[in-house]
Design a protein around this motif. Structure first.
Motif, PDB file in Angstrom:
ATOM      1  N   GLU A  74       0.829  -1.199   0.000  1.00 61.82           N
ATOM      2  CA  GLU A  74       0.000   0.000   0.000  1.00 61.82           C
ATOM      3  C   GLU A  74       0.871   1.260   0.000  1.00 61.82           C
ATOM      4  OE1 GLU A  74      -0.670   2.309   2.725  1.00 61.82           O
ATOM      5  OE2 GLU A  74       0.771   1.443   4.091  1.00 61.82           O
ATOM      6  N   ALA A  75       0.356   2.288  -0.666  1.00 59.61           N
ATOM      7  CA  ALA A  75       0.972   3.622  -0.641  1.00 59.61           C
ATOM      8  C   ALA A  75      -0.187   4.610  -0.626  1.00 59.61           C
ATOM      9  CB  ALA A  75       1.865   3.831  -1.852  1.00 59.61           C
ATOM     10  N   PHE A  76      -0.591   5.012   0.546  1.00 55.88           N
ATOM     11  CA  PHE A  76      -1.819   5.793   0.730  1.00 55.88           C
ATOM     12  C   PHE A  76      -1.781   7.113  -0.031  1.00 55.88           C
ATOM     13  CE2 PHE A  76      -5.002   8.095   3.337  1.00 55.88           C
ATOM     14  CZ  PHE A  76      -6.006   7.155   3.342  1.00 55.88           C
ATOM     15  N   CYS A  77      -0.579   7.690  -0.099  1.00 54.69           N
ATOM     16  CA  CYS A  77      -0.405   8.962  -0.795  1.00 54.69           C
ATOM     17  C   CYS A  77       1.084   9.198  -1.014  1.00 54.69           C
ATOM     18  CB  CYS A  77      -1.004  10.122   0.007  1.00 54.69           C
ATOM     19  SG  CYS A  77      -0.184  10.418   1.598  1.00 54.69           S
ATOM     20  N   LEU A  78       1.418  10.318  -1.616  1.00 56.91           N
ATOM     21  CA  LEU A  78       2.809  10.722  -1.730  1.00 56.91           C
ATOM     22  C   LEU A  78       3.266  11.353  -0.420  1.00 56.91           C
ATOM     23  CD1 LEU A  78       2.773  12.453  -5.242  1.00 56.91           C
ATOM     24  CD2 LEU A  78       3.595  10.148  -4.702  1.00 56.91           C
ATOM     25  N   TYR A  79       4.553  11.260  -0.170  1.00 57.82           N
ATOM     26  CA  TYR A  79       5.117  11.871   1.042  1.00 57.82           C
ATOM     27  C   TYR A  79       4.849  13.370   1.050  1.00 57.82           C
ATOM     28  CZ  TYR A  79       8.462  12.994   4.722  1.00 57.82           C
ATOM     29  OH  TYR A  79       9.041  13.446   5.882  1.00 57.82           O
ATOM     30  N   GLU A  80       4.923  13.990  -0.110  1.00 53.47           N
ATOM     31  CA  GLU A  80       4.712  15.437  -0.186  1.00 53.47           C
ATOM     32  C   GLU A  80       3.269  15.821   0.126  1.00 53.47           C
ATOM     33  OE1 GLU A  80       4.006  16.900  -4.573  1.00 53.47           O
ATOM     34  OE2 GLU A  80       5.730  15.545  -4.555  1.00 53.47           O
ATOM     35  N   ASP A  81       2.356  14.857   0.054  1.00 56.35           N
ATOM     36  CA  ASP A  81       0.944  15.119   0.354  1.00 56.35           C
ATOM     37  C   ASP A  81       0.527  14.607   1.729  1.00 56.35           C
ATOM     38  OD1 ASP A  81       0.590  16.272  -2.134  1.00 56.35           O
ATOM     39  OD2 ASP A  81      -0.124  14.418  -3.074  1.00 56.35           O
ATOM     40  N   ARG A  82       1.489  14.282   2.552  1.00 54.41           N
ATOM     41  CA  ARG A  82       1.178  13.648   3.844  1.00 54.41           C
ATOM     42  C   ARG A  82       0.336  14.546   4.758  1.00 54.41           C
ATOM     43  NH1 ARG A  82       6.136  15.624   3.699  1.00 54.41           N
ATOM     44  NH2 ARG A  82       7.119  16.623   5.509  1.00 54.41           N
ATOM     45  N   GLU A  83       0.498  15.858   4.656  1.00 58.30           N
ATOM     46  CA  GLU A  83      -0.288  16.757   5.504  1.00 58.30           C
ATOM     47  C   GLU A  83      -1.734  16.849   5.023  1.00 58.30           C
ATOM     48  OE1 GLU A  83       0.687  17.948   8.335  1.00 58.30           O
ATOM     49  OE2 GLU A  83       2.625  16.949   8.027  1.00 58.30           O
ATOM     50  N   ILE A  84      -1.961  16.504   3.774  1.00 60.46           N
ATOM     51  CA  ILE A  84      -3.320  16.524   3.228  1.00 60.46           C
ATOM     52  C   ILE A  84      -4.076  15.252   3.600  1.00 60.46           C
ATOM     53  CG2 ILE A  84      -4.709  16.591   1.106  1.00 60.46           C
ATOM     54  CD1 ILE A  84      -2.358  18.065  -0.221  1.00 60.46           C
ATOM     55  N   PHE A  85      -3.430  14.096   3.407  1.00 64.03           N
ATOM     56  CA  PHE A  85      -4.131  12.816   3.555  1.00 64.03           C
ATOM     57  C   PHE A  85      -3.885  12.112   4.893  1.00 64.03           C
ATOM     58  CE2 PHE A  85      -3.729  13.405  -1.069  1.00 64.03           C
ATOM     59  CZ  PHE A  85      -5.072  13.335  -1.418  1.00 64.03           C
ATOM     60  N   LYS A  86      -2.941  12.579   5.685  1.00 62.77           N
ATOM     61  CA  LYS A  86      -2.686  12.055   7.042  1.00 62.77           C
ATOM     62  C   LYS A  86      -2.508  10.540   7.060  1.00 62.77           C
ATOM     63  CE  LYS A  86      -3.646  16.255   8.523  1.00 62.77           C
ATOM     64  NZ  LYS A  86      -2.580  17.192   8.952  1.00 62.77           N
ATOM     65  N   PRO A  87      -1.596   9.979   6.279  1.00 63.53           N
ATOM     66  CA  PRO A  87      -1.455   8.515   6.229  1.00 63.53           C
ATOM     67  C   PRO A  87      -1.063   7.890   7.561  1.00 63.53           C
ATOM     68  CG  PRO A  87       0.420   9.582   5.192  1.00 63.53           C
ATOM     69  CD  PRO A  87      -0.592  10.653   5.435  1.00 63.53           C
ATOM     70  N   TYR A  88      -0.208   8.554   8.319  1.00 58.50           N
ATOM     71  CA  TYR A  88       0.294   7.954   9.563  1.00 58.50           C
ATOM     72  C   TYR A  88      -0.795   7.882  10.623  1.00 58.50           C
ATOM     73  CZ  TYR A  88       4.415   9.363   6.959  1.00 58.50           C
ATOM     74  OH  TYR A  88       5.333   9.562   5.951  1.00 58.50           O
ATOM     75  N   GLU A  89      -1.695   8.846  10.617  1.00 60.28           N
ATOM     76  CA  GLU A  89      -2.812   8.814  11.559  1.00 60.28           C
ATOM     77  C   GLU A  89      -3.751   7.648  11.262  1.00 60.28           C
ATOM     78  OE1 GLU A  89      -4.868  12.520  11.647  1.00 60.28           O
ATOM     79  OE2 GLU A  89      -3.034  13.703  11.939  1.00 60.28           O
ATOM     80  N   LYS A  90      -3.764   7.213   9.996  1.00 59.84           N
ATOM     81  CA  LYS A  90      -4.659   6.130   9.567  1.00 59.84           C
ATOM     82  C   LYS A  90      -3.924   4.800   9.453  1.00 59.84           C
ATOM     83  CE  LYS A  90      -7.216   9.645   7.047  1.00 59.84           C
ATOM     84  NZ  LYS A  90      -7.508  10.252   5.731  1.00 59.84           N
ATOM     85  N   HIS A  91      -2.714   4.750   9.980  1.00 66.78           N
ATOM     86  CA  HIS A  91      -1.873   3.554   9.939  1.00 66.78           C
ATOM     87  C   HIS A  91      -1.619   3.108   8.508  1.00 66.78           C
ATOM     88  CE1 HIS A  91       0.413   0.540  11.902  1.00 66.78           C
ATOM     89  NE2 HIS A  91      -0.296  -0.469  11.464  1.00 66.78           N
TER      90      HIS A  91
END
Length: 272
Positions: free
Chosen positions: A195-212
């Protein structure tokens, strides 16, 4: 006669909340056997199968990773439509569904609550649920599947390492980040589905780490560390579909020296 290469058919590539593509699910197509892995979040699975020119009558094996709605609700539709074909003599043989106890319990409950009695009567007769446990090994057609608990903190989930007919290996990590306890199943894989929830540069938009979840950057780093040959990224957001291949490939390749595949829905990948 030369055997046909095993093929991966990506029926869907998106995460749970996408609207511009379908939820992540796929088929491993061998010479004589199809294995459907998950089914997305609804009857859109029927559309995806039709577009991929895959007949329900040809699917006799299914693996469900976990009980989240974007993976299991489509399985209800697959089982329902298979049963309808069985009753109308348009489906021959047994339909086998493999998963851990939680998934089977959820599926059995939903099916028994929603289907008519004549369809329910085929559960346990022509539609068989097979409970799997951590470290179990399954033989499906010409493929051997080593199942493993991904050790999710959200929902019980099993991935697998598949030994393909030509001897190559394919690892499915499910839709959460890698756990180091599963290194033996992932290391040196020919193909890693990650899985790759989003790009690293978009991490503040999609909050991947908060969603594991993780990003393409971390997926590339993981594949390089574990000596993976080919990395396939899925379970993404859908805001970048037009440039997703280019953007996700570029980011994963910052850390990974192997081959990166970022498939579109319905794309077919030869696992050679």
């Amino acid at each position: 006669m030369k055997k046909t290469a095993t093929e991966l058919i990506m029926l869907g590539t998106g995460n749970a909340t996408v609207t511009k593509c379908y939820n992540t699910c796929f088929i491993i197509k061998m010479e004589e056997t199809l294995l459907l892995v998950d089914a997305g979040g609804g009857n859109g699975i029927l559309t995806q199968l039709e577009k991929a020119q895959v007949q329900l009558a040809d699917i006799h094996e299914m693996y469900v990773t976990h009980a989240h709605t974007d993976h299991i609700l489509g399985a209800v539709w697959v089982v329902r439509m298979v049963i309808q074909r069985m009753l109308s003599k348009r489906y021959t043989g047994i339909f086998n569904l493999y998963s851990h106890a939680k998934v089977l319990q959820v599926l059995d409950y939903m099916l028994r609550m929603m289907l008519p009695k004549k369809q329910i009567a085929l559960l346990g007769k022509q539609v068989l649920f097979h409970e799997i446990a951590d470290k179990d090994v399954l033989r499906i057609g010409d493929m051997e599947l080593q199942c493993f608990d991904i050790l999710s903190t959200k929902e019980k989930q099993f991935g697998f390492r598949a030994l393909l007919p030509d001897g190559k290996s394919l690892v499915c990590l499910g839709d959460e980040p890698y756990n180091e306890s599963n290194r033996q199943y992932v290391e040196n894989a020919d193909w890693l589905l990650c899985e790759a929830f989003c790009l690293y540069e978009d991490r503040e938009i999609f909050k991947p780490y908060e969603k594991h979840h993780s990003t393409a950057l971390e997926a590339g780093r993981l594949a390089e560390e574990l000596n993976v040959k080919n990395l396939l990224l899925y379970h993404t957001e859908d805001s970048r579909l037009d440039t997703r291949k280019k953007d996700y490939t570029a980011e994963a390749s910052l850390n990974f020296s192997g081959f990166v595949v970022v498939p579109d829905d319905l794309e077919k990948i030869s696992l050679k």
